[in-house]
Design a protein around this motif. Sequence first.
Motif, PDB file in Angstrom:
ATOM      1  N   ALA A  18      67.662  66.613  20.538  1.00 22.85           N
ATOM      2  CA  ALA A  18      66.345  66.518  19.914  1.00 22.85           C
ATOM      3  C   ALA A  18      66.447  65.930  18.514  1.00 22.85           C
ATOM      4  O   ALA A  18      65.638  65.079  18.125  1.00 22.85           O
ATOM      5  CB  ALA A  18      65.693  67.897  19.864  1.00 22.85           C
ATOM      6  N   ILE A  19      67.435  66.364  17.751  1.00 25.00           N
ATOM      7  CA  ILE A  19      67.613  65.868  16.380  1.00 25.00           C
ATOM      8  C   ILE A  19      67.920  64.376  16.385  1.00 25.00           C
ATOM      9  O   ILE A  19      67.364  63.612  15.593  1.00 25.00           O
ATOM     10  CB  ILE A  19      68.699  66.679  15.660  1.00 25.00           C
ATOM     11  CG1 ILE A  19      68.178  68.099  15.388  1.00 25.00           C
ATOM     12  CG2 ILE A  19      69.140  65.994  14.367  1.00 25.00           C
ATOM     13  CD1 ILE A  19      69.242  69.089  14.980  1.00 25.00           C
ATOM     14  N   ALA A  32      59.958  66.878  22.417  1.00 28.58           N
ATOM     15  CA  ALA A  32      59.734  68.203  22.986  1.00 28.58           C
ATOM     16  C   ALA A  32      59.662  68.141  24.508  1.00 28.58           C
ATOM     17  O   ALA A  32      60.232  68.978  25.207  1.00 28.58           O
ATOM     18  CB  ALA A  32      58.461  68.810  22.409  1.00 28.58           C
ATOM     19  N   GLU A  33      58.994  67.131  25.014  1.00 26.50           N
ATOM     20  CA  GLU A  33      58.892  66.966  26.467  1.00 26.50           C
ATOM     21  C   GLU A  33      60.265  66.672  27.070  1.00 26.50           C
ATOM     22  O   GLU A  33      60.625  67.209  28.124  1.00 26.50           O
ATOM     23  CB  GLU A  33      57.914  65.842  26.792  1.00 26.50           C
ATOM     24  CG  GLU A  33      57.662  65.670  28.263  1.00 26.50           C
ATOM     25  CD  GLU A  33      56.620  64.591  28.551  1.00 26.50           C
ATOM     26  OE1 GLU A  33      56.642  64.079  29.687  1.00 26.50           O
ATOM     27  OE2 GLU A  33      55.804  64.280  27.670  1.00 26.50           O
ATOM     28  N   MET A  34      61.051  65.839  26.399  1.00 27.08           N
ATOM     29  CA  MET A  34      62.369  65.464  26.917  1.00 27.08           C
ATOM     30  C   MET A  34      63.319  66.653  27.000  1.00 27.08           C
ATOM     31  O   MET A  34      64.107  66.753  27.941  1.00 27.08           O
ATOM     32  CB  MET A  34      62.972  64.360  26.048  1.00 27.08           C
ATOM     33  CG  MET A  34      62.228  63.045  26.140  1.00 27.08           C
ATOM     34  SD  MET A  34      62.736  61.865  24.889  1.00 27.08           S
ATOM     35  CE  MET A  34      64.364  61.448  25.439  1.00 27.08           C
ATOM     36  N   GLY A  40      56.588  72.964  18.488  1.00 26.66           N
ATOM     37  CA  GLY A  40      56.888  73.821  17.342  1.00 26.66           C
ATOM     38  C   GLY A  40      58.350  74.214  17.285  1.00 26.66           C
ATOM     39  O   GLY A  40      58.938  74.320  16.195  1.00 26.66           O
ATOM     40  N   THR A  41      58.968  74.424  18.448  1.00 27.42           N
ATOM     41  CA  THR A  41      60.396  74.752  18.510  1.00 27.42           C
ATOM     42  C   THR A  41      61.222  73.583  18.002  1.00 27.42           C
ATOM     43  O   THR A  41      62.139  73.760  17.187  1.00 27.42           O
ATOM     44  CB  THR A  41      60.802  75.102  19.957  1.00 27.42           C
ATOM     45  OG1 THR A  41      60.047  76.237  20.380  1.00 27.42           O
ATOM     46  CG2 THR A  41      62.289  75.388  20.062  1.00 27.42           C
ATOM     47  N   VAL A  42      60.900  72.391  18.448  1.00 28.02           N
ATOM     48  CA  VAL A  42      61.623  71.195  18.010  1.00 28.02           C
ATOM     49  C   VAL A  42      61.429  70.995  16.510  1.00 28.02           C
ATOM     50  O   VAL A  42      62.377  70.687  15.782  1.00 28.02           O
ATOM     51  CB  VAL A  42      61.169  69.951  18.805  1.00 28.02           C
ATOM     52  CG1 VAL A  42      61.797  68.683  18.248  1.00 28.02           C
ATOM     53  CG2 VAL A  42      61.506  70.119  20.281  1.00 28.02           C
ATOM     54  N   ARG A  43      60.217  71.222  16.025  1.00 23.56           N
ATOM     55  CA  ARG A  43      59.944  71.090  14.592  1.00 23.56           C
ATOM     56  C   ARG A  43      60.814  72.074  13.795  1.00 23.56           C
ATOM     57  O   ARG A  43      61.365  71.724  12.754  1.00 23.56           O
ATOM     58  CB  ARG A  43      58.461  71.336  14.321  1.00 23.56           C
ATOM     59  CG  ARG A  43      58.071  71.064  12.880  1.00 23.56           C
ATOM     60  CD  ARG A  43      56.582  71.165  12.649  1.00 23.56           C
ATOM     61  NE  ARG A  43      55.925  69.977  13.202  1.00 23.56           N
ATOM     62  CZ  ARG A  43      55.082  69.982  14.229  1.00 23.56           C
ATOM     63  NH1 ARG A  43      54.754  71.100  14.811  1.00 23.56           N
ATOM     64  NH2 ARG A  43      54.542  68.864  14.668  1.00 23.56           N
ATOM     65  N   GLU A  44      60.955  73.300  14.294  1.00 23.37           N
ATOM     66  CA  GLU A  44      61.795  74.304  13.628  1.00 23.37           C
ATOM     67  C   GLU A  44      63.261  73.882  13.633  1.00 23.37           C
ATOM     68  O   GLU A  44      63.959  74.032  12.639  1.00 23.37           O
ATOM     69  CB  GLU A  44      61.629  75.665  14.316  1.00 23.37           C
ATOM     70  CG  GLU A  44      62.462  76.762  13.701  1.00 23.37           C
ATOM     71  CD  GLU A  44      62.086  77.099  12.273  1.00 23.37           C
ATOM     72  OE1 GLU A  44      62.958  77.587  11.533  1.00 23.37           O
ATOM     73  OE2 GLU A  44      60.921  76.874  11.873  1.00 23.37           O
ATOM     74  N   TRP A  49      67.822  71.925  10.491  1.00 24.24           N
ATOM     75  CA  TRP A  49      68.856  70.900  10.333  1.00 24.24           C
ATOM     76  C   TRP A  49      68.752  70.248   8.955  1.00 24.24           C
ATOM     77  O   TRP A  49      69.753  70.085   8.268  1.00 24.24           O
ATOM     78  CB  TRP A  49      68.714  69.852  11.439  1.00 24.24           C
ATOM     79  CG  TRP A  49      69.723  68.757  11.328  1.00 24.24           C
ATOM     80  CD1 TRP A  49      71.044  68.814  11.684  1.00 24.24           C
ATOM     81  CD2 TRP A  49      69.498  67.439  10.830  1.00 24.24           C
ATOM     82  NE1 TRP A  49      71.641  67.607  11.433  1.00 24.24           N
ATOM     83  CE2 TRP A  49      70.725  66.752  10.912  1.00 24.24           C
ATOM     84  CE3 TRP A  49      68.375  66.782  10.327  1.00 24.24           C
ATOM     85  CZ2 TRP A  49      70.858  65.421  10.512  1.00 24.24           C
ATOM     86  CZ3 TRP A  49      68.507  65.466   9.933  1.00 24.24           C
ATOM     87  CH2 TRP A  49      69.737  64.799  10.017  1.00 24.24           C
ATOM     88  N   ARG A  50      67.534  69.924   8.549  1.00 28.50           N
ATOM     89  CA  ARG A  50      67.345  69.317   7.223  1.00 28.50           C
ATOM     90  C   ARG A  50      67.787  70.263   6.117  1.00 28.50           C
ATOM     91  O   ARG A  50      68.425  69.844   5.152  1.00 28.50           O
ATOM     92  CB  ARG A  50      65.883  68.922   7.021  1.00 28.50           C
ATOM     93  CG  ARG A  50      65.481  67.709   7.805  1.00 28.50           C
ATOM     94  CD  ARG A  50      64.049  67.296   7.498  1.00 28.50           C
ATOM     95  NE  ARG A  50      63.585  66.330   8.454  1.00 28.50           N
ATOM     96  CZ  ARG A  50      62.638  66.553   9.354  1.00 28.50           C
ATOM     97  NH1 ARG A  50      62.024  67.710   9.405  1.00 28.50           N
ATOM     98  NH2 ARG A  50      62.278  65.613  10.201  1.00 28.50           N
TER      99      ARG A  50
END
Length: 70
Positions: A18-19, A32-34, A40-44, A49-50
Motif C-alpha cells: 500500500a505504501i 485500499a481496494e487493491m 481509513g486503514t490505508v491512510r493510518e 510510515w511518514r
Amino acid sequence: MEEALGHSASQRGLRAEAIVYAARGVGLDTVAEMVERAEGTVREWLSRWRQARLGPRGDRSRRGRERGEA
C-alpha cells in the motif's frame, strides 16, 4: 515483535504494498481496494510510515540520513 502484537508477515506485506502504491501516486481509494482494506486503514498506515520516516523536527530520520536519503 510485531507477531506478538498480532501483525502477521502477510499484513506487513500488505502495508508495504500500500505504501509503495501510494508513493507512486495511486489514489488511496484504489490502494485500499487493491489491498482489500478500508481507506481509513490505508491512510493510518501511511501516516505511521511518514511519522517513522521523519524525525521530531519534521526532517528525515537519522537512519535515512545515514543511508544518504534526502
